[in-house]
Structure formats: C-alpha cells, structure tokens
Design a protein around this motif. Structure first.
Motif, PDB file in Angstrom:
ATOM      1  N   TYR A  44       0.852  -1.190   0.000  1.00 40.62           N
ATOM      2  CA  TYR A  44       0.000   0.000   0.000  1.00 40.62           C
ATOM      3  C   TYR A  44       0.892   1.245   0.000  1.00 40.62           C
ATOM      4  N   GLU A  45       0.286   2.375  -0.349  1.00 40.65           N
ATOM      5  CA  GLU A  45       1.080   3.603  -0.478  1.00 40.65           C
ATOM      6  C   GLU A  45       1.722   4.004   0.846  1.00 40.65           C
ATOM      7  N   LYS A  46       1.026   3.791   1.952  1.00 38.21           N
ATOM      8  CA  LYS A  46       1.602   4.115   3.260  1.00 38.21           C
ATOM      9  C   LYS A  46       2.797   3.205   3.560  1.00 38.21           C
ATOM     10  N   GLU A  47       2.696   1.938   3.128  1.00 40.06           N
ATOM     11  CA  GLU A  47       3.819   1.016   3.318  1.00 40.06           C
ATOM     12  C   GLU A  47       5.027   1.457   2.506  1.00 40.06           C
ATOM     13  N   MET A  48       4.785   1.928   1.270  1.00 41.76           N
ATOM     14  CA  MET A  48       5.887   2.395   0.447  1.00 41.76           C
ATOM     15  C   MET A  48       6.582   3.589   1.086  1.00 41.76           C
ATOM     16  N   ALA A  49       5.803   4.465   1.720  1.00 40.61           N
ATOM     17  CA  ALA A  49       6.404   5.619   2.404  1.00 40.61           C
ATOM     18  C   ALA A  49       7.317   5.146   3.533  1.00 40.61           C
ATOM     19  N   LEU A  50       6.874   4.144   4.284  1.00 43.84           N
ATOM     20  CA  LEU A  50       7.702   3.583   5.359  1.00 43.84           C
ATOM     21  C   LEU A  50       8.992   2.984   4.803  1.00 43.84           C
ATOM     22  N   ILE A  51       8.865   2.298   3.693  1.00 47.81           N
ATOM     23  CA  ILE A  51      10.018   1.633   3.092  1.00 47.81           C
ATOM     24  C   ILE A  51      11.052   2.658   2.627  1.00 47.81           C
ATOM     25  N   PHE A  52      10.583   3.708   1.965  1.00 49.00           N
ATOM     26  CA  PHE A  52      11.518   4.746   1.508  1.00 49.00           C
ATOM     27  C   PHE A  52      12.210   5.423   2.688  1.00 49.00           C
ATOM     28  N   ASN A  53      11.460   5.667   3.742  1.00 50.08           N
ATOM     29  CA  ASN A  53      12.020   6.363   4.902  1.00 50.08           C
ATOM     30  C   ASN A  53      12.976   5.486   5.711  1.00 50.08           C
ATOM     31  N   SER A  54      12.963   4.174   5.463  1.00 52.98           N
ATOM     32  CA  SER A  54      13.798   3.267   6.255  1.00 52.98           C
ATOM     33  C   SER A  54      15.242   3.220   5.765  1.00 52.98           C
ATOM     34  N   ILE A  55      15.516   3.777   4.595  1.00 52.55           N
ATOM     35  CA  ILE A  55      16.887   3.734   4.061  1.00 52.55           C
ATOM     36  C   ILE A  55      17.781   4.671   4.863  1.00 52.55           C
ATOM     37  N   ASP A  56      18.820   4.114   5.434  1.00 55.57           N
ATOM     38  CA  ASP A  56      19.775   4.891   6.232  1.00 55.57           C
ATOM     39  C   ASP A  56      20.753   5.577   5.278  1.00 55.57           C
ATOM     40  N   MET A  57      20.562   6.890   5.077  1.00 51.51           N
ATOM     41  CA  MET A  57      21.359   7.626   4.102  1.00 51.51           C
ATOM     42  C   MET A  57      22.798   7.867   4.562  1.00 51.51           C
ATOM     43  N   SER A  58      23.125   7.451   5.793  1.00 49.85           N
ATOM     44  CA  SER A  58      24.510   7.601   6.256  1.00 49.85           C
ATOM     45  C   SER A  58      25.381   6.425   5.824  1.00 49.85           C
ATOM     46  N   ILE A  93      17.740   2.039  -6.467  1.00 53.21           N
ATOM     47  CA  ILE A  93      17.101   0.766  -6.806  1.00 53.21           C
ATOM     48  C   ILE A  93      15.618   0.809  -6.464  1.00 53.21           C
ATOM     49  N   LEU A  94      15.313   1.240  -5.254  1.00 53.11           N
ATOM     50  CA  LEU A  94      13.922   1.277  -4.798  1.00 53.11           C
ATOM     51  C   LEU A  94      13.105   2.271  -5.614  1.00 53.11           C
ATOM     52  N   GLU A  95      13.639   3.457  -5.821  1.00 53.20           N
ATOM     53  CA  GLU A  95      12.919   4.497  -6.572  1.00 53.20           C
ATOM     54  C   GLU A  95      12.649   4.049  -8.008  1.00 53.20           C
ATOM     55  N   ALA A 129      17.234  10.468  -7.670  1.00 47.91           N
ATOM     56  CA  ALA A 129      17.962   9.298  -7.168  1.00 47.91           C
ATOM     57  C   ALA A 129      18.981   8.808  -8.198  1.00 47.91           C
ATOM     58  N   LEU A 130      18.629   8.865  -9.481  1.00 46.75           N
ATOM     59  CA  LEU A 130      19.539   8.460 -10.553  1.00 46.75           C
ATOM     60  C   LEU A 130      20.754   9.379 -10.604  1.00 46.75           C
ATOM     61  N   GLU A 131      20.515  10.679 -10.588  1.00 49.35           N
ATOM     62  CA  GLU A 131      21.613  11.645 -10.661  1.00 49.35           C
ATOM     63  C   GLU A 131      22.583  11.474  -9.490  1.00 49.35           C
ATOM     64  N   ASP A 132      22.025  11.296  -8.290  1.00 46.83           N
ATOM     65  CA  ASP A 132      22.874  11.126  -7.101  1.00 46.83           C
ATOM     66  C   ASP A 132      23.670   9.829  -7.176  1.00 46.83           C
ATOM     67  N   TYR A 133      23.026   8.781  -7.659  1.00 45.32           N
ATOM     68  CA  TYR A 133      23.712   7.485  -7.729  1.00 45.32           C
ATOM     69  C   TYR A 133      24.807   7.491  -8.792  1.00 45.32           C
TER      70      TYR A 133
END
Length: 290
Positions: free
Chosen positions: A110-124, A134-136, A184-188
């Motif tokens: 669900y869309e709320k689950e996708m928001a949780l998944i995106f927010n779980s990536i540790d950008m450090s 990959i996810l995006e 996300a592509l440009e940064d990667y």
C-alpha cells in the motif's frame, strides 16, 4: 537423445523464437528432467508414446510440482518434439491438456507502506544512494529485475526522464519515470563515478562489480526488514505495486500493459482484480451501512 539435439533446440529458441535467457534455461532444465525419466523407464525418445507422456505427467504431480511448472514442462517438451520431428504424425505431448492455473491476486504494498520503506533507508550508509536508486527506479518503472540489472547509464535519457528497457523476447520499450527517481539516478551516477568501476553495467556491488539478481533481492529484503512493513518482499512485488498503484489512481489498462511490457492484455488484467478488491475493502470500511 543426443546433447547436440538439445543444443540445437536451445539455439533455435534464442535466435528464431527470441525466447529470454530465463525461459531458455527453464526449458533446458525441463528437457534434462525428461531425459532422466526416459533412462529410469528404459525408454527412448523415438518410441515414446502418448501413454508414456501421461505417465510422465503423473510423475510430475507426484513430485509435488506446481501447476505452472508442469504446464511449462509440457510446453517445453511439446516444442522439443515438434523441433526434432517436424514430419512426425503425432506428437506424444500434443494431446496432453495443460493443467488449470490457480488464480491468485498479485501481492503489493500500500502507499503508506511504500512511504515507510523509503524512509527506512539509512542515508549515512556508504551504498545508501545505490539502494535508494534501486527502490525508486523499480517503483517508478515497474521493470523486471532481469531488465533492471542489465541497464547501463546510456539507457537513460535524463532530459526526457525515460529509460530504454530490453524486455522479454528482446523487445524494446521506452518507460518514463518521475522526479524522485530522476534525483535518485543523478545522485547514484555521481556516487558510481567516484568509484573504480571497469564495466558498463549501471548497478554495482560493494566490490564495484555488476550487481546480480540475488544481490538485488538481498538489498531489498534488508530495506523491508528495517522498515517494519508487513510481509516479505521479492523484486516482483515492486512491479505488482507499480501496476496496482497506477490503476488505483486512474491509469487505463492499455497504458499499464505497455509500461509493463506485457504481450497480452489478459496478463495485465489480473491487476484489475486487485483494484476491485481494494475498492471493495475501502467501501466496506467507509460506508456506514456496508
């Protein structure tokens, strides 16, 4: 049955039928299983008859194989016989009926689950930019993993935000993606350029080599674990999510078919059952007298 016959058949599937590498590999395994059966039963391919084909079919079910696998195995052997004996009056597999497939609804987030998944990536983390990309991109395009891991930087047109995808049967399609995937592509790409990469594949592992399907699945599973989202993930689940969210938000079936690279509209139509079920649950939860 000689190995050269099998090799010629596999080449025929690749070059003339334009089968994908995955399908050719599956057909190869099916034929090898069949040769084992012939040895066990003391049979050879020339004398093999319809009654033997029925016996072979029963043996597949007794092994506990699923209907999809059995159906594909019948198709593989039917095609193999037709390739070897074009003038043969009766193909022993031609009369076998394909088992009815179980109907299932594709799993999706669900869309709320996708928001949780995106927010779980540790950008450090060192490879966070790759993982976010990959996810995006999988969510933005609905690509198959086999299509995704074979891409190079040159397959992307950043000016139009589209990607050239080589699908099943080596059929090419152009798929658009949105602003989040573009960033996300440009940064990667900037991160990838900072490393000592000696190949053209876009996705890299921690040793700078090409990322494999298994490696990509491992990355996604770790992201899901950190997110706390329900259920497990397989790469195809993001493809299901892509299609379901498009239809839920008003996209027409033909457009989704084109984006997914489906040959048949009936393959895409399974997602309409998901959207109908989604509407039904929403109605029951929202209507006072439901």
């Amino acid at each position: 049955m000689e190995n050269k016959d099998i090799s010629r058949f596999l080449q025929y599937l690749k070059l003339e039928r334009n089968f994908s590498e995955h399908t050719v590999e599956a057909y190869h395994k099916d034929i090898l299983q069949f040769t084992q059966f012939l040895k066990q039963e003391g049979l050879d391919i020339q004398s093999f008859e319809y009654r033997d084909a029925r016996n072979f079919l029963v043996r597949q079910y007794n092994k506990g194989l699923g209907r999809t696998t059995v159906s594909r195995r019948i198709s593989a052997l039917r095609s193999f016989y037709a390739f070897l004996y074009e003038d043969r009056e009766q193909n022993p597999f031609s009369q076998l009926v394909h088992p009815k497939q179980k109907k299932y609804l594709p799993e999706f987030f669900y869309e709320k689950e996708m928001a949780l998944i995106f927010n779980s990536i540790d950008m450090s983390k060192p490879f966070a930019l790759r993982d976010r990309f990959i996810l995006e991109m999988l969510y933005a395009t609905g690509m198959r993993v086999s299509e995704f891991i074979s891409l190079s930087v040159d397959d992307f047109d950043m000016s139009t935000q589209t990607v050239k995808v080589l699908g099943k049967g080596r059929k090419e399609r152009i798929v658009p993606y949105g602003a989040f995937a573009q960033q996300a592509l440009e940064d990667y790409v900037q991160f990838r350029n900072s490393r000592n990469v000696t190949h053209d594949y876009l996705l890299i592992n921690q040793q700078n080599g090409p990322l494999t399907t298994r490696g990509l699945s491992y990355i996604l599973n770790n992201i899901i674990k950190r997110s706390g989202a329900d259920g497990h993930i397989h790469p195809h689940k993001l493809r299901h999510t892509f299609a379901t969210h498009l239809l839920n938000n008003g996209a027409d079936l033909r457009t989704v078919q084109t984006l997914l690279g489906h040959e048949s509209l009936s393959t895409t139509s399974k997602y309409t059952h998901v959207t109908k079920e989604h509407l039904r649950k929403s109605y029951i939860n929202a209507h006072p007298r439901a």
